[in-house]
Scaffold this motif. Structure first.
Motif, PDB file in Angstrom:
ATOM      1  N   ASP B 101      49.151  23.272  12.580  1.00  0.00           N
ATOM      2  CA  ASP B 101      48.551  24.497  12.266  1.00  0.00           C
ATOM      3  C   ASP B 101      48.447  24.916  10.898  1.00  0.00           C
ATOM      4  OD1 ASP B 101      47.926  24.584  15.007  1.00  0.00           O
ATOM      5  OD2 ASP B 101      49.509  25.943  15.413  1.00  0.00           O
ATOM      6  N   GLU B 102      47.724  25.559  10.286  1.00  0.00           N
ATOM      7  CA  GLU B 102      47.499  26.115   8.932  1.00  0.00           C
ATOM      8  C   GLU B 102      48.954  26.763   8.568  1.00  0.00           C
ATOM      9  OE1 GLU B 102      45.413  25.889   6.337  1.00  0.00           O
ATOM     10  OE2 GLU B 102      44.101  24.745   7.753  1.00  0.00           O
ATOM     11  N   ALA B 103      49.408  27.297   9.511  1.00  0.00           N
ATOM     12  CA  ALA B 103      50.599  28.235   9.233  1.00  0.00           C
ATOM     13  C   ALA B 103      51.848  27.312   8.511  1.00  0.00           C
ATOM     14  CB  ALA B 103      51.218  29.006  10.320  1.00  0.00           C
ATOM     15  N   VAL B 104      51.973  26.266   9.196  1.00  0.00           N
ATOM     16  CA  VAL B 104      52.813  25.104   8.866  1.00  0.00           C
ATOM     17  C   VAL B 104      52.589  24.043   7.998  1.00  0.00           C
ATOM     18  CG1 VAL B 104      54.372  25.884  10.710  1.00  0.00           C
ATOM     19  CG2 VAL B 104      52.486  23.794  11.069  1.00  0.00           C
ATOM     20  N   LYS B 105      51.206  23.989   7.519  1.00  0.00           N
ATOM     21  CA  LYS B 105      50.914  22.764   7.002  1.00  0.00           C
ATOM     22  C   LYS B 105      51.560  22.428   5.531  1.00  0.00           C
ATOM     23  CE  LYS B 105      46.126  21.295   7.804  1.00  0.00           C
ATOM     24  NZ  LYS B 105      44.678  21.740   7.930  1.00  0.00           N
ATOM     25  N   ARG B 106      51.751  23.627   4.929  1.00  0.00           N
ATOM     26  CA  ARG B 106      52.515  23.249   3.708  1.00  0.00           C
ATOM     27  C   ARG B 106      53.899  22.797   3.735  1.00  0.00           C
ATOM     28  NH1 ARG B 106      52.090  25.796  -1.665  1.00  0.00           N
ATOM     29  NH2 ARG B 106      53.867  24.777  -2.850  1.00  0.00           N
ATOM     30  N   GLU B 107      54.533  23.465   4.844  1.00  0.00           N
ATOM     31  CA  GLU B 107      55.817  22.868   5.261  1.00  0.00           C
ATOM     32  C   GLU B 107      55.852  21.585   5.659  1.00  0.00           C
ATOM     33  OE1 GLU B 107      57.983  25.009   8.306  1.00  0.00           O
ATOM     34  OE2 GLU B 107      59.006  23.228   8.784  1.00  0.00           O
ATOM     35  N   ASP B 108      55.011  21.095   6.167  1.00  0.00           N
ATOM     36  CA  ASP B 108      54.725  19.645   6.891  1.00  0.00           C
ATOM     37  C   ASP B 108      54.548  18.843   5.499  1.00  0.00           C
ATOM     38  OD1 ASP B 108      54.267  17.762   8.776  1.00  0.00           O
ATOM     39  OD2 ASP B 108      52.219  17.545   8.418  1.00  0.00           O
ATOM     40  N   LYS B 237      70.194  23.648   9.987  1.00  0.00           N
ATOM     41  CA  LYS B 237      69.078  24.739   9.504  1.00  0.00           C
ATOM     42  C   LYS B 237      67.899  24.254   9.107  1.00  0.00           C
ATOM     43  CE  LYS B 237      72.826  27.801   7.943  1.00  0.00           C
ATOM     44  NZ  LYS B 237      72.915  28.375   9.276  1.00  0.00           N
ATOM     45  N   ASP B 238      67.568  22.929   9.044  1.00  0.00           N
ATOM     46  CA  ASP B 238      66.283  22.423   8.598  1.00  0.00           C
ATOM     47  C   ASP B 238      65.591  21.572   9.523  1.00  0.00           C
ATOM     48  OD1 ASP B 238      67.856  20.490   8.395  1.00  0.00           O
ATOM     49  OD2 ASP B 238      67.705  20.186   6.245  1.00  0.00           O
ATOM     50  N   ARG B 239      65.627  22.005  10.988  1.00  0.00           N
ATOM     51  CA  ARG B 239      64.879  21.294  11.686  1.00  0.00           C
ATOM     52  C   ARG B 239      63.346  21.490  11.353  1.00  0.00           C
ATOM     53  NH1 ARG B 239      67.419  17.731  15.740  1.00  0.00           N
ATOM     54  NH2 ARG B 239      69.399  18.436  15.495  1.00  0.00           N
ATOM     55  N   LYS B 244      59.283  24.091  16.957  1.00  0.00           N
ATOM     56  CA  LYS B 244      59.339  25.710  17.164  1.00  0.00           C
ATOM     57  C   LYS B 244      58.441  25.673  18.705  1.00  0.00           C
ATOM     58  CE  LYS B 244      60.101  27.101  12.792  1.00  0.00           C
ATOM     59  NZ  LYS B 244      60.015  27.942  11.719  1.00  0.00           N
ATOM     60  N   GLU B 245      57.704  24.679  18.910  1.00  0.00           N
ATOM     61  CA  GLU B 245      56.859  25.065  20.219  1.00  0.00           C
ATOM     62  C   GLU B 245      57.039  23.747  21.152  1.00  0.00           C
ATOM     63  OE1 GLU B 245      52.794  26.924  20.064  1.00  0.00           O
ATOM     64  OE2 GLU B 245      53.089  26.424  17.921  1.00  0.00           O
ATOM     65  N   ARG B 246      56.993  23.789  22.375  1.00  0.00           N
ATOM     66  CA  ARG B 246      57.036  23.003  23.436  1.00  0.00           C
ATOM     67  C   ARG B 246      55.800  21.749  23.161  1.00  0.00           C
ATOM     68  NH1 ARG B 246      57.572  22.294  29.365  1.00  0.00           N
ATOM     69  NH2 ARG B 246      59.601  23.231  29.080  1.00  0.00           N
ATOM     70  N   LYS B 247      54.521  22.387  22.927  1.00  0.00           N
ATOM     71  CA  LYS B 247      53.419  21.352  22.976  1.00  0.00           C
ATOM     72  C   LYS B 247      53.493  20.302  21.611  1.00  0.00           C
ATOM     73  CE  LYS B 247      50.407  24.244  19.760  1.00  0.00           C
ATOM     74  NZ  LYS B 247      49.174  24.886  19.692  1.00  0.00           N
ATOM     75  N   THR B 248      54.289  20.716  20.471  1.00  0.00           N
ATOM     76  CA  THR B 248      54.608  19.705  19.743  1.00  0.00           C
ATOM     77  C   THR B 248      56.059  19.227  19.404  1.00  0.00           C
ATOM     78  OG1 THR B 248      55.289  21.627  18.173  1.00  0.00           O
ATOM     79  CG2 THR B 248      52.991  20.826  17.658  1.00  0.00           C
ATOM     80  N   TYR B 249      56.754  19.802  20.186  1.00  0.00           N
ATOM     81  CA  TYR B 249      58.492  19.167  20.263  1.00  0.00           C
ATOM     82  C   TYR B 249      58.433  18.405  21.499  1.00  0.00           C
ATOM     83  CZ  TYR B 249      63.414  19.386  21.282  1.00  0.00           C
ATOM     84  OH  TYR B 249      64.622  19.148  21.530  1.00  0.00           O
ATOM     85  N   GLY B 250      57.901  18.998  22.668  1.00  0.00           N
ATOM     86  CA  GLY B 250      57.889  18.155  23.899  1.00  0.00           C
ATOM     87  C   GLY B 250      59.315  18.672  24.822  1.00  0.00           C
ATOM     88  N   ASN B 281      66.842  28.808  26.283  1.00  0.00           N
ATOM     89  CA  ASN B 281      67.157  28.829  24.758  1.00  0.00           C
ATOM     90  C   ASN B 281      67.716  30.117  24.975  1.00  0.00           C
ATOM     91  OD1 ASN B 281      66.812  30.077  22.293  1.00  0.00           O
ATOM     92  ND2 ASN B 281      65.091  28.276  21.677  1.00  0.00           N
ATOM     93  N   LYS B 282      68.919  29.888  24.115  1.00  0.00           N
ATOM     94  CA  LYS B 282      69.963  31.292  24.337  1.00  0.00           C
ATOM     95  C   LYS B 282      70.057  31.650  22.738  1.00  0.00           C
ATOM     96  CE  LYS B 282      72.199  33.086  26.822  1.00  0.00           C
ATOM     97  NZ  LYS B 282      71.594  34.785  27.002  1.00  0.00           N
ATOM     98  N   ALA B 283      70.220  30.581  21.963  1.00  0.00           N
ATOM     99  CA  ALA B 283      70.877  30.897  20.530  1.00  0.00           C
ATOM    100  C   ALA B 283      69.840  30.518  19.382  1.00  0.00           C
ATOM    101  CB  ALA B 283      72.113  30.101  20.385  1.00  0.00           C
ATOM    102  N   LEU B 284      68.721  29.619  19.702  1.00  0.00           N
ATOM    103  CA  LEU B 284      67.975  29.369  18.369  1.00  0.00           C
ATOM    104  C   LEU B 284      66.853  30.052  18.560  1.00  0.00           C
ATOM    105  CD1 LEU B 284      68.233  25.276  19.555  1.00  0.00           C
ATOM    106  CD2 LEU B 284      69.536  26.841  17.993  1.00  0.00           C
ATOM    107  N   HIS B 285      67.071  31.297  17.904  1.00  0.00           N
ATOM    108  CA  HIS B 285      66.064  32.328  18.033  1.00  0.00           C
ATOM    109  C   HIS B 285      64.604  32.017  17.171  1.00  0.00           C
ATOM    110  CE1 HIS B 285      69.163  34.542  20.067  1.00  0.00           C
ATOM    111  NE2 HIS B 285      69.856  34.619  19.004  1.00  0.00           N
ATOM    112  N   ASP B 286      64.851  31.049  16.042  1.00  0.00           N
ATOM    113  CA  ASP B 286      63.596  30.786  15.323  1.00  0.00           C
ATOM    114  C   ASP B 286      63.063  29.825  15.893  1.00  0.00           C
ATOM    115  OD1 ASP B 286      64.399  32.950  13.689  1.00  0.00           O
ATOM    116  OD2 ASP B 286      65.628  31.597  12.369  1.00  0.00           O
TER     117      ASP B 286
END
Lengths: 405, 405
Positions: B101-108, B237-239, B244-250, B281-286
């Motif tokens: 997605d656009e929002a993470v393109k730069r990070e990618d 700290k840098d996954r 962040k989403e099931r659809k990309t992480y699995g 997910n209990k602790a990985l808020h981000d």
């Protein structure tokens, strides 16, 4: 009501209608599991139970009766000498109504005779301790304050009901009951009589579990999130006859799993909201009623997860009877017990071994509570609640489904 | 079809009709769980797959392409220098059709740029290795024997399908696919083309798992009955963005659980017949798409039981990234791995530490197989089968039920 996905039943337990099953028609009406962290349990909360009852006199005599010679009689007998005014008034060997089948009667009699011979050598057993063949006779003739109950496991609940009907407080071998219907009957009688009950869940006062409970209570691992427990036992060569059938043994989840489920609840301070289990008998060919391998999967009330494994496969060459373990990992650290050694690792600190708290007597702790001298480590309602969870987990295994507790 | 107890579906997988669900109308028609020890699985047995394909020349050149810079690229790259005739011909950085997605393109882009900078320093990367922006372009222009695939996890399956359609053998990051439908598509293409696939299930060739596999294979613990596995990781700290989403992480079961389920299958030699799971997910808020605590309950094909726990809660203070464990107890003993130390205790012998077998390269092992020089440690069909089990276990967690695999 007729959906392909209809697969979960919610059991609501209250004392009037214990087994009313409210089926959930469709999973689509359930909240997604991942957001279940604040799911409220339909089951009764132990804290809501009243615990008002007539306290025993801490300075007076404490009249104790024992019922049965199986299981952990030592948890009562060995505690008696140190309890002020405590006296083993009477000992009943058997249930007068529920007798073993003819085929095992001789074995039963021989075992009781042998074990009672050992019991009579203990300091708590007095020259004036009266011995009865049946607890029915003992309860009708003796005035008792409290009984310890150690019959073949499925018989214990009937002795508890009989004692409660006489107004006698109870320290029972766990599980209190091996069937949900019997447990419900027991709960009704306890409610009607105000009799207090505790179970031989003595691991709560073992050094390892006490130390983990203490560490988690003071926030050492943050919020508990995932608990993993193991109980692995040697089976040995001389387990009693009643291990051979479910109807007399009750099952490995109620007999052994109850410790693990109980110390998960106790150390984490969380409730169980869902249970699944798988089990079988692979190696104990002479004891078809005893599951020798068990896995239990539990959801915790904060949305976390717990796992229990049980087995009777520990090699005879091992240096101890059991291999008990507990690991609880939380938002800020992990605490772990193995072979009564407890290690803590936190986000700030490397691994350190914690000094162990001393072992305490579950029976002495219960008596102090009955005498108004403090809380019992097993709060009112907790012994029946963990029993209920175990029987539902056993049912989950039988029916190959997840049960909402 | 409309029974209160209707709660289990049996999934039959074959390549033509992968998702046909045959519901079991009533539990009463199921055999009791406890006698299920010889239950036959409806799923395809890996052994029945043909593995005839045109072998690569062991003395010839081996033309390797790499796709993606995420995950375990080192499992391919670091193995190349020791493989006769192997050459990294080309490297493709991205999927040309599935972009973040656009929002993470730069990070990618930044992450790929950084990681590819490191990759170019490795010995396998040559001055004449051609670099492509997309694998679509690389596959259309290069003649390759095998590709390694390390894209964001949910994209990998599409690269595998594209490679298979070009007749290029595949070493893919696990899981091969994050959705059952995609896995079925991949299996169809593999069958049509005869292309061979392996997954980066490198724990099979780790010293601890190799040593346990060896011990169980030679009968050291008798019949395996109960397996308990743990994988506990630091989250750090840098996954990457796709966690962040099931659809990309699995999901954590397909990403981490697959190792544990795979090494249980591998070491015990048993199949999985039922799966239940709980997670949250209990602790990985981000990273709301990443489950940080997971419990999986499995029935083994001999009637035994297996348990897996996964977490991302390991304290940063720990001396290693992961805390991997496996314990398998059987009819004659128990073998256990912790921190790459393996201990065996049998009915005849006290605990002893086993000498560890050496680590081996999963990629080199796969290449030897492609060249007709022996079996691959992951047999034909096994990589897709364990992937399918993980996706069904994830589904079991989503739907709060037990799935017959």
């Amino acid at each position: 009501m007729c959906s392909l996905h209809m697969n979960v039943e919610r059991f609501r337990s209250n004392r009037r209608n214990f087994l009313k099953a409210v089926s959930i028609a469709s999973l689509s009406s359930l909240p997604p599991l991942i957001s279940n962290s604040n799911m409220t349990s339909a089951s009764r909360k132990p804290e809501s139970l009243s615990n008002s009852f007539r306290k025993l006199d801490p300075l007076g005599e404490l009249r104790i009766g024992m019922i049965g010679t199986y299981g952990h009689t030592g948890l009562v007998l060995d505690a008696i000498p140190a309890i002020h005014g405590a006296r083993l008034v009477a000992y009943a060997l058997q249930d007068g109504e529920r007798l073993p089948d003819e085929a095992v009667k001789r074995e039963d009699t021989d075992t009781i005779s042998h074990d009672f011979g050992e019991i009579k050598k203990r300091p708590a057993f007095r020259s004036d301790t009266r011995v009865y063949k049946t607890y029915q006779e003992m309860l009708s003739k003796e005035k008792l304050d409290v009984v310890g109950i150690c019959l073949p496991y499925s018989f214990n609940v009937f002795a508890s009901i009989a004692a409660a009907e006489k107004g006698v407080h109870i320290m029972s071998e766990k599980p209190l009951a091996t069937e949900l219907e019997d447990l419900a009957r027991l709960e009704r009688v306890l409610e009607q009589t105000g009799v207090q009950i505790s179970a031989m869940l003595d691991m709560r006062l073992s050094p390892g579990i006490r130390t983990i409970h203490d560490a988690i209570s003071r926030g050492a691992i943050g919020e508990p999130i995932l608990a993993t427990a193991q109980k692995s036992y040697k089976f040995g060569k001389d387990r009693p006859w009643f291990y051979k059938e479910r109807k007399t043994y009750g099952g490995t989840i109620p007999w052994i799993g109850i410790h693990a489920i109980d110390f998960i609840i106790y150390t984490t301070g969380l409730r169980i909201t869902q249970a699944a289990a798988m089990q079988s008998n692979k190696a104990l060919h002479d004891y078809p009623g005893t599951e020798d391998n068990v896995g239990i999967l539990l959801k915790l009330s904060n949305g976390g997860t717990a796992i229990v494994t049980l087995d009777y496969l520990r090699p005879e060459s091992a240096d101890s009877h059991g291999d008990d373990r507990l690991r609880v990992i939380g938002s800020k650290g992990v605490v772990e017990m193995r072979a009564e050694r407890v290690e803590l690792m936190t986000h700030d600190d490397a691994v350190k071994t914690l000094p162990l708290l001393p072992k305490d007597s579950i029976f002495a702790d219960f008596i102090a509570y009955l005498r108004g001298q403090g809380r019992h480590v097993i709060r009112p309602g907790e012994a029946t609640e963990v029993n209920r969870i175990c029987l539902l987990a056993r049912q989950a295994a039988d029916e190959q489904r997840i049960i909402l507790v």
